[in-house]
Each structure stands twice: as structure tokens, then as C-alpha cells.
Scaffold this active site. Structure first.
Site, mmCIF file in Angstrom:
data_model
loop_
_atom_site.group_PDB
_atom_site.id
_atom_site.type_symbol
_atom_site.label_atom_id
_atom_site.label_comp_id
_atom_site.label_asym_id
_atom_site.label_seq_id
_atom_site.Cartn_x
_atom_site.Cartn_y
_atom_site.Cartn_z
ATOM 1 N N ASP A 1 -11.749 -6.301 -4.485
ATOM 2 C CA ASP A 1 -12.040 -5.514 -5.595
ATOM 3 C C ASP A 1 -12.813 -6.508 -6.846
ATOM 4 O OD1 ASP A 1 -11.522 -3.325 -4.389
ATOM 5 O OD2 ASP A 1 -9.533 -3.271 -5.478
ATOM 6 N N GLU B 1 -16.929 3.684 -5.216
ATOM 7 C CA GLU B 1 -15.998 2.533 -5.630
ATOM 8 C C GLU B 1 -16.910 1.373 -5.921
ATOM 9 O OE1 GLU B 1 -12.535 1.493 -3.952
ATOM 10 O OE2 GLU B 1 -11.499 3.297 -4.312
ATOM 11 N N HIS C 1 -8.025 -2.961 2.298
ATOM 12 C CA HIS C 1 -7.310 -4.205 1.672
ATOM 13 C C HIS C 1 -6.511 -5.120 2.761
ATOM 14 C CE1 HIS C 1 -9.086 -4.392 -2.267
ATOM 15 N NE2 HIS C 1 -9.127 -2.945 -2.151
ATOM 16 N N SER D 1 -5.856 1.209 4.262
ATOM 17 C CA SER D 1 -6.573 0.573 3.398
ATOM 18 C C SER D 1 -7.214 -0.664 3.920
ATOM 19 C CB SER D 1 -5.656 0.140 2.243
ATOM 20 O OG SER D 1 -6.151 -0.997 1.244
ATOM 21 N N HIS E 1 -15.402 -2.228 -5.032
ATOM 22 C CA HIS E 1 -14.992 -2.706 -3.681
ATOM 23 C C HIS E 1 -16.094 -3.061 -2.724
ATOM 24 C CE1 HIS E 1 -11.809 -1.958 -0.393
ATOM 25 N NE2 HIS E 1 -12.889 -1.943 0.371
ATOM 26 N N GLN F 1 0.880 -1.155 -0.076
ATOM 27 C CA GLN F 1 -0.168 -0.014 -0.120
ATOM 28 C C GLN F 1 0.806 1.295 -0.043
ATOM 29 O OE1 GLN F 1 -3.308 -0.211 -0.328
ATOM 30 N NE2 GLN F 1 -3.109 2.117 -0.610
HETATM 31 ZN ZN LIG Z 1 -10.779 -1.895 -3.144
#
Ligand SMILES: [Zn+2]
Length: 197
Positions: A113, A162, A106, A104, A165, A78
Site C-alpha cells: 500500500d 483502492e 498482503h 489478503s 494498493h 489479517q
Molecule cells: Zn493493500
């Protein structure tokens, strides 16, 4: 001490993960990916991976073909991604579209995603108006995922829309958050306020 391994953990620009946080139970879900090489971004935490497999399999029975693009991301990765965004967009622009290391979702191993062929397997806003994007927005919560950065909520989530996501919260909570029409931030705040009454 916050439970960073909790499935309901809130991670955003005000609630960053520690630099040394690595999920303990990362596995590769058996789903289609937008790339073939073995890469850490294929990984999700076990419970989220199983749920993703069920979500993709169910979608397929309805003629919806979903493709996973990016799951787990380490603190270091990241950091590199953010630096790259800063180079392209400047710090302010980078902050809208990306996250600083630790910020993040993630890194939790609970976010994936998702994309499809119609948008060339890219992560773009148009995905939200494809049959796949619309199907996901409607059905993801049945499998424990929420659309984490909805349209028009940039001030709350810190991120532009997004549609690709998705964040795993477990079926029960994902259902509650989706039904509420709130972002995860707003939902948690409302919970706290209700408890105070
Ligand atoms: Zn994402």
C-alpha cells in the site's frame, strides 16, 4: 498442488492462501515508510522489494515522493484486522473493505500500500487523484506493479477502489495486464479462454 510461492499467484476471496503460508524471502525495501518502527508490514518478497526501490527512486527523479504504508501481513494479523472491521462495520461492510484471513494479497508478500504527504499518509480514495496517485497508475507497471483494485471493478475483484494498493507481478506480466485494461482476475480468465480456442 498450487504454487503459492509463484510470483503470479492469484489470491482473492475465492482463492485463499493456506493459513500456514509464509513467504520465504521477505526483506525490508529501502524506501520511505509512513511509520518508523520496525514492523513486519515493512516487508516484501525480495524481488518485489528491489522493484519497489527502483519505482520509488525513479518517481523521486520526477519530483514524485511516494511513501510505503503496508506490505506483508501474516494470516494471524489479517484475522485480527478482519475481526476489527466486523466490529466497526458488520460482516458485510467488513467484507467490502477488508479480507478474511488467507484472502489478503498482503499475505503473499507481493503487495504494498502506497501513499503520500498530500493525503496525510493515509490510505484513502483521494490518493487516486493526487499527482502521486496518478503518476503511480501510469508508471507502476514499468517496474512490475499493477493497480490491483481499480475503480468500478468491485464485483470482479471483491474490493472497492483502492488507488493505494499495488501488486507485484514482474515487469512483463504487469505490462500485459495494465495494457489490457482488465483486472488481474479478468486477465487470467481471458488467458484461459484463449488457450481453449
Ligand atoms: Zn493493500
Amino acid at each position: 498442488m498450487r504454487d503459492w510461492h509463484g510470483l503470479h499467484v492469484l489470491v482473492n476471496k475465492s482463492n485463499p492462501l493456506p493459513a500456514d503460508f509464509v513467504p520465504k524471502d521477505l526483506v525490508i525495501p529501502e524506501v520511505s515508510f509512513s511509520f518508523s518502527e520496525d514492523h513486519p508490514r515493512k516487508y516484501l518478497r525480495r524481488e518485489a522489494a528491489v522493484a519497489l526501490e527502483r519505482l520509488f527512486a525513479y518517481a523521486q527523479t520526477m519530483g514524485i515522493y511516494l511513501v510505503a504504508a503496508s506490505g506483508y501481513r501474516s494470516y494471524e494479523t489479517q484475522a485480527a484486522i478482519f475481526a476489527n472491521h466486523v466490529e466497526r462495520l458488520g460482516t458485510l461492510g467488513a467484507n467490502r473493505e477488508s479480507a478474511r484471513p488467507g484472502e489478503s494479497e498482503h499475505q503473499t508478500g507481493l503487495a504494498m500500500d502506497i501513499t503520500s504527504k498530500l493525503v496525510g499518509f493515509k490510505l484513502v480514495e483521494e490518493f487516486g487523484s493526487t499527482p502521486e496517485g496518478r503518476w503511480l497508475a501510469t508508471h507502476a507497471s514499468q517496474f512490475g506493479f499493477i493497480l490491483r483494485y481499480p475503480v468500478g471493478k468491485e464485483k470482479v475483484t471483491g474490493y472497492i477502489y483502492e488507488p493505494w494498493h499495488y501488486r507485484y507481478l514482474g515487469e512483463n506480466l504487469a505490462h500485459q495486464v495494465t495494457e489490457s485494461g482488465l483486472t488481474y482476475e479478468e486477465f487470467l480468465l481471458q488467458e484461459v479462454n484463449t488457450q481453449d480456442d
